[in-house]
Design an enzyme around this catalytic site. Structure first.
Site, PDB file in Angstrom:
ATOM      1  N   SER A   1       0.834  -1.203   0.000  1.00 31.18           N
ATOM      2  CA  SER A   1       0.000   0.000   0.000  1.00 31.18           C
ATOM      3  C   SER A   1       0.866   1.250   0.000  1.00 31.18           C
ATOM      4  O   SER A   1       0.348   2.340  -0.227  1.00 31.18           O
ATOM      5  CB  SER A   1      -0.909   0.098   1.216  1.00 31.18           C
ATOM      6  OG  SER A   1      -1.026  -1.076   1.895  1.00 31.18           O
TER       7      SER A   1
ATOM      8  N   HIS B   1      -2.805  -3.448  -6.109  1.00 33.75           N
ATOM      9  CA  HIS B   1      -3.261  -3.005  -4.784  1.00 33.75           C
ATOM     10  C   HIS B   1      -4.724  -3.359  -4.593  1.00 33.75           C
ATOM     11  O   HIS B   1      -5.623  -2.646  -5.053  1.00 33.75           O
ATOM     12  CB  HIS B   1      -3.018  -1.494  -4.637  1.00 33.75           C
ATOM     13  CG  HIS B   1      -3.294  -0.978  -3.263  1.00 33.75           C
ATOM     14  ND1 HIS B   1      -4.023   0.166  -3.019  1.00 33.75           N
ATOM     15  CD2 HIS B   1      -2.960  -1.460  -2.052  1.00 33.75           C
ATOM     16  CE1 HIS B   1      -4.111   0.364  -1.719  1.00 33.75           C
ATOM     17  NE2 HIS B   1      -3.472  -0.609  -1.106  1.00 33.75           N
TER      18      HIS B   1
ATOM     19  N   GLU C   1      -6.087  -1.302  -7.722  1.00 32.25           N
ATOM     20  CA  GLU C   1      -5.227  -0.297  -8.356  1.00 32.25           C
ATOM     21  C   GLU C   1      -4.024  -1.027  -8.949  1.00 32.25           C
ATOM     22  O   GLU C   1      -3.324  -1.751  -8.229  1.00 32.25           O
ATOM     23  CB  GLU C   1      -4.764   0.731  -7.319  1.00 32.25           C
ATOM     24  CG  GLU C   1      -5.897   1.620  -6.802  1.00 32.25           C
ATOM     25  CD  GLU C   1      -5.452   2.605  -5.718  1.00 32.25           C
ATOM     26  OE1 GLU C   1      -6.024   3.695  -5.638  1.00 32.25           O
ATOM     27  OE2 GLU C   1      -4.545   2.261  -4.924  1.00 32.25           O
TER      28      GLU C   1
ATOM     29  N   ASN D   1      -6.024   6.563  -1.680  1.00 35.24           N
ATOM     30  CA  ASN D   1      -5.523   7.126  -0.430  1.00 35.24           C
ATOM     31  C   ASN D   1      -4.978   8.537  -0.627  1.00 35.24           C
ATOM     32  O   ASN D   1      -5.001   9.352   0.285  1.00 35.24           O
ATOM     33  CB  ASN D   1      -4.456   6.213   0.181  1.00 35.24           C
ATOM     34  CG  ASN D   1      -5.078   4.908   0.668  1.00 35.24           C
ATOM     35  OD1 ASN D   1      -6.277   4.863   0.968  1.00 35.24           O
ATOM     36  ND2 ASN D   1      -4.304   3.854   0.723  1.00 35.24           N
TER      37      ASN D   1
HETATM   38  N1  LIG Z   1      -4.387  -4.619   5.688  1.00 30.05           N
HETATM   39  C1  LIG Z   1      -4.861  -3.824   4.734  1.00 30.05           C
HETATM   40  O1  LIG Z   1      -5.911  -3.172   4.864  1.00 30.05           O
HETATM   41  C2  LIG Z   1      -4.119  -3.727   3.418  1.00 30.05           C
HETATM   42  C3  LIG Z   1      -4.784  -3.218   2.295  1.00 30.05           C
HETATM   43  C4  LIG Z   1      -4.107  -3.179   1.074  1.00 30.05           C
HETATM   44  C5  LIG Z   1      -2.796  -3.625   0.999  1.00 30.05           C
HETATM   45  N2  LIG Z   1      -2.169  -4.089   2.109  1.00 30.05           N
HETATM   46  C6  LIG Z   1      -0.785  -4.593   1.953  1.00 30.05           C
HETATM   47  O2  LIG Z   1      -0.832  -6.002   1.824  1.00 30.05           O
HETATM   48  C7  LIG Z   1       0.304  -6.602   2.448  1.00 30.05           C
HETATM   49  C8  LIG Z   1      -0.151  -7.565   3.513  1.00 30.05           C
HETATM   50  O3  LIG Z   1      -1.034  -6.947   4.386  1.00 30.05           O
HETATM   51  P1  LIG Z   1      -1.703  -7.711   5.625  1.00 30.05           P
HETATM   52  O4  LIG Z   1      -2.454  -6.710   6.403  1.00 30.05           O
HETATM   53  O5  LIG Z   1      -2.379  -8.940   5.158  1.00 30.05           O
HETATM   54  O6  LIG Z   1      -0.326  -8.116   6.400  1.00 30.05           O
HETATM   55  P2  LIG Z   1      -0.013  -8.900   7.740  1.00 30.05           P
HETATM   56  O7  LIG Z   1       1.203  -8.227   8.297  1.00 30.05           O
HETATM   57  O8  LIG Z   1      -1.230  -9.053   8.583  1.00 30.05           O
HETATM   58  O9  LIG Z   1       0.383 -10.353   7.218  1.00 30.05           O
HETATM   59  C9  LIG Z   1       1.582 -10.603   6.561  1.00 30.05           C
HETATM   60  C10 LIG Z   1       1.757 -12.117   6.428  1.00 30.05           C
HETATM   61  O10 LIG Z   1       2.970 -12.339   5.709  1.00 30.05           O
HETATM   62  C11 LIG Z   1       3.729 -13.331   6.372  1.00 30.05           C
HETATM   63  N3  LIG Z   1       5.132 -13.092   6.047  1.00 30.05           N
HETATM   64  C12 LIG Z   1       5.950 -12.156   6.545  1.00 30.05           C
HETATM   65  N4  LIG Z   1       7.177 -12.261   5.954  1.00 30.05           N
HETATM   66  C13 LIG Z   1       7.113 -13.284   5.084  1.00 30.05           C
HETATM   67  C14 LIG Z   1       8.030 -13.864   4.163  1.00 30.05           C
HETATM   68  N5  LIG Z   1       9.269 -13.404   4.041  1.00 30.05           N
HETATM   69  N6  LIG Z   1       7.602 -14.876   3.387  1.00 30.05           N
HETATM   70  C15 LIG Z   1       6.346 -15.362   3.490  1.00 30.05           C
HETATM   71  N7  LIG Z   1       5.421 -14.833   4.330  1.00 30.05           N
HETATM   72  C16 LIG Z   1       5.805 -13.823   5.122  1.00 30.05           C
HETATM   73  C17 LIG Z   1       3.391 -13.168   7.823  1.00 30.05           C
HETATM   74  O11 LIG Z   1       3.663 -14.369   8.545  1.00 30.05           O
HETATM   75  C18 LIG Z   1       1.888 -12.854   7.744  1.00 30.05           C
HETATM   76  O12 LIG Z   1       1.107 -14.013   7.685  1.00 30.05           O
HETATM   77  C19 LIG Z   1       1.155  -5.438   2.930  1.00 30.05           C
HETATM   78  O13 LIG Z   1       2.089  -5.099   1.936  1.00 30.05           O
HETATM   79  C20 LIG Z   1       0.140  -4.337   3.120  1.00 30.05           C
HETATM   80  O14 LIG Z   1       0.701  -3.049   3.032  1.00 30.05           O
HETATM   81  C21 LIG Z   1      -2.803  -4.166   3.306  1.00 30.05           C
END
Ligand SMILES: NC(=O)c1ccc[n+]([C@@H]2O[C@H](COP(=O)([O-])OP(=O)(O)OC[C@H]3O[C@@H](n4cnc5c(N)ncnc54)[C@H](O)[C@@H]3O)[C@@H](O)[C@H]2O)c1
Length: 466
Positions: free
Chosen positions: A101, A122, A134, A172
């Site tokens: 994001s 995204h 996106e 955003n």
């Molecule tokens: N949460 C939101 O609202 C949202 C919305 C859009 C985009 N995003 C983006 O999506 C991505 C994930 O978001 P989230 O909220 O699901 O994240 P999160 O931090 O809740 O989950 C991340 C997951 O990735 C795993 N992980 C970490 N390092 C790893 C690796 N090297 N290899 C494999 N797995 C690994 C973790 O164990 C965890 O299960 C981020 O880049 C975030 O910015 C989040």
């Protein structure tokens, strides 16, 4: 198609579910084989169906894969490390997408080593429900990668909008001034529920900006504001100090029980209802309405003449009226939403001694317009929120980050706004928005309101075609 999803937080799990439900074969991976397995179990528990298997690591998941979407933790070092492994193990045609994001797709492209095959996809939270994706195009992303990504998004039944890699992307970015202005209004003495009720009533937003900030978490918003300020280097993106205070006090929003709203006292829904006046049965004699932009000598003279009749209402959000609005004239700002419904802001300001004459309620009943009472601040609430978003949206188009059509689609789908910013611009007219922003700049002396040059040119073009 065989797709790999890495990172099984809420986003990765949702994306895997969406891919499988669209008929793709999905391999899911997390940091360890155990986490991958438990991630898959959660996807199943959430109702995820279709062909999904857990792989022990990214290397084994990649065999014959065509697409990899990473949704691991939002940390550039972690993403860089993962991308190096993907570059070593993936095939020469593998399309690599990041769900980041806030991180730079250009930087990730370089870390991957084949930037022409790397792109941002995204998804919004929750990916199973939100229709917008996106598509973030880096400076070196290849056309073929963009095309493949667009058809992948389409295959999921979602709508893709294209955005050149830039901080905050589209949604955003355009909403940033909405949040800033909402917070500034509170800092200037407007009750949070009034701001939210005005955004809902006047703009048709499904949720007010302050309730939304409370829901997201003020600490998350503050962190992304700091990033925006650093990345753009423009003082218009600086965070609002009061929010820093709330975050330091641990009042980070709904999850903490307190943010802009105090959830122990009143829910945002109840507070929004409390500040809203609902119209009564229409009746009474006709009320005269004078709809104006900024005050001019002739408008002021006319209003003074009409004031004597005791039945005149000024309809304007321009702050310049505060010093010249005659006693006995009602001051409102009338809005007509995209769905045709009416809404009004009624200016009532004890400090500035702007009172509400009785016939104002009569007008609101005649128009069947729900209303909120607002202090005599420049732009009032609704226009100030709307025009600052429009200005940001115009800037996004001016700098070539996205097209106006895509910006409108993005805001409608991701935020549920009934009108995209360019639809609002068309309906208000570029001159009116430009003049309103100049008036805000003069009143506040703050670069936040500096109109985009493209908007100025549009306003001039509009004047020349008249
Ligand atoms: N949460 C939101 O609202 C949202 C919305 C859009 C985009 N995003 C983006 O999506 C991505 C994930 O978001 P989230 O909220 O699901 O994240 P999160 O931090 O809740 O989950 C991340 C997951 O990735 C795993 N992980 C970490 N390092 C790893 C690796 N090297 N290899 C494999 N797995 C690994 C973790 O164990 C965890 O299960 C981020 O880049 C975030 O910015 C989040």
């Amino acid at each position: 198609m065989i797709a790999v999803v890495v990172g099984l937080g809420p986003m990765g799990r949702g994306i895997a579910q969406v891919l499988a439900e669209a008929g793709h074969s999905v391999r899911v991976v997390d940091a360890t084989a155990e986490l991958g397995q438990s991630g898959l179990e959660r996807i199943r528990a959430d109702g995820g169906t279709g062909d999904i298997t857990a792989a022990a690591d990214v290397e084994s998941a990649l065999a014959d894969a065509e697409v990899l979407i990473e949704a691991i933790v939002e940390n550039m070092d972690a993403k860089r490390e993962l991308l190096a492994r993907v570059a070593a193990a993936g095939g020469p045609d593998l399309l690599v997408a990041s769900n980041t994001s806030s991180l730079s797709v250009n930087e990730m492209g370089r870390a991957f080593g084949a930037p022409e095959r790397l792109i941002g996809l995204h998804f919004f939270n929750p990916p199973t429900r939100m229709r917008l994706v996106e598509v973030i195009v880096g400076a070196a992303t290849g056309d073929a990668t963009v095309k493949r990504s667009m058809s992948l998004v389409e295959s999921l039944g979602k709508t893709a909008v294209v955005c050149q890699d830039s901080p905050n992307f589209i949604v955003n970015r355009v909403c940033r001034p909405l949040y800033y202005e909402a917070q500034l209004l509170v800092a200037q003495g407007v009750e949070p529920a009034v701001v939210d009720a005005a955004a809902r009533g006047g703009l048709g937003h499904p949720m007010g900006p302050l309730q939304l900030l409370d829901f997201t978490g003020l600490h998350t918003h503050l962190a992304s504001s700091e990033t925006a300020l650093r990345e753009f280097g423009d003082p218009r993106y600086r965070p609002i100090p009061q929010v820093r205070g709330l975050v330091r006090a641990g009042m980070t929003g709904k999850a903490a029980g307190r943010g802009f709203y105090d959830y122990a006292i009143e829910s945002p829904r109840d507070a929004n209802t409390r500040v809203l006046r609902r119209p009564g049965p229409a009746g009474g004699s006709t009320v005269r309405v004078l709809t104006c932009g900024a005050p001019t000598a002739s408008l002021v003279a006319e209003l003074n003449r009409l004031a004597e009749a005791g039945d005149t209402v000024l309809d304007s959000s321009d702050g310049g009226w505060l010093s010249v609005v005659p006693d006995g004239v009602g001051w409102v700002r009338l809005h007509q939403r995209a769905d045709g419904a009416a809404f009004a802001e009624v200016v009532e300001d004890e400090t500035a001694r702007v009172a509400v004459p009785g016939f104002v309620d009569q007008l609101l009943d005649q128009l069947q317009a729900p209303s909120v009472r607002v202090p005599a601040l420049p732009g009032l609430v609704v226009d100030r929120l709307a025009y600052c978003m429009v200005n940001e949206a115009v800037t996004v188009v001016e700098e070539g980050t996205a097209t106006a059509e895509d910006v409108d689609v993005a805001l409608r789908l991701a935020m549920g706004h009934p009108r995209g910013p360019f639809e609002s611009l068309r309906s208000a007219g570029a001159s009116a928005v430009y003049q309103a922003l100049l008036s805000l700049t003069e009143a506040f002396g703050d670069p936040r309101y500096r109109p985009a040059q493209l908007l100025r040119r549009q306003a001039l073009g509009e004047a020349r075609t008249r």
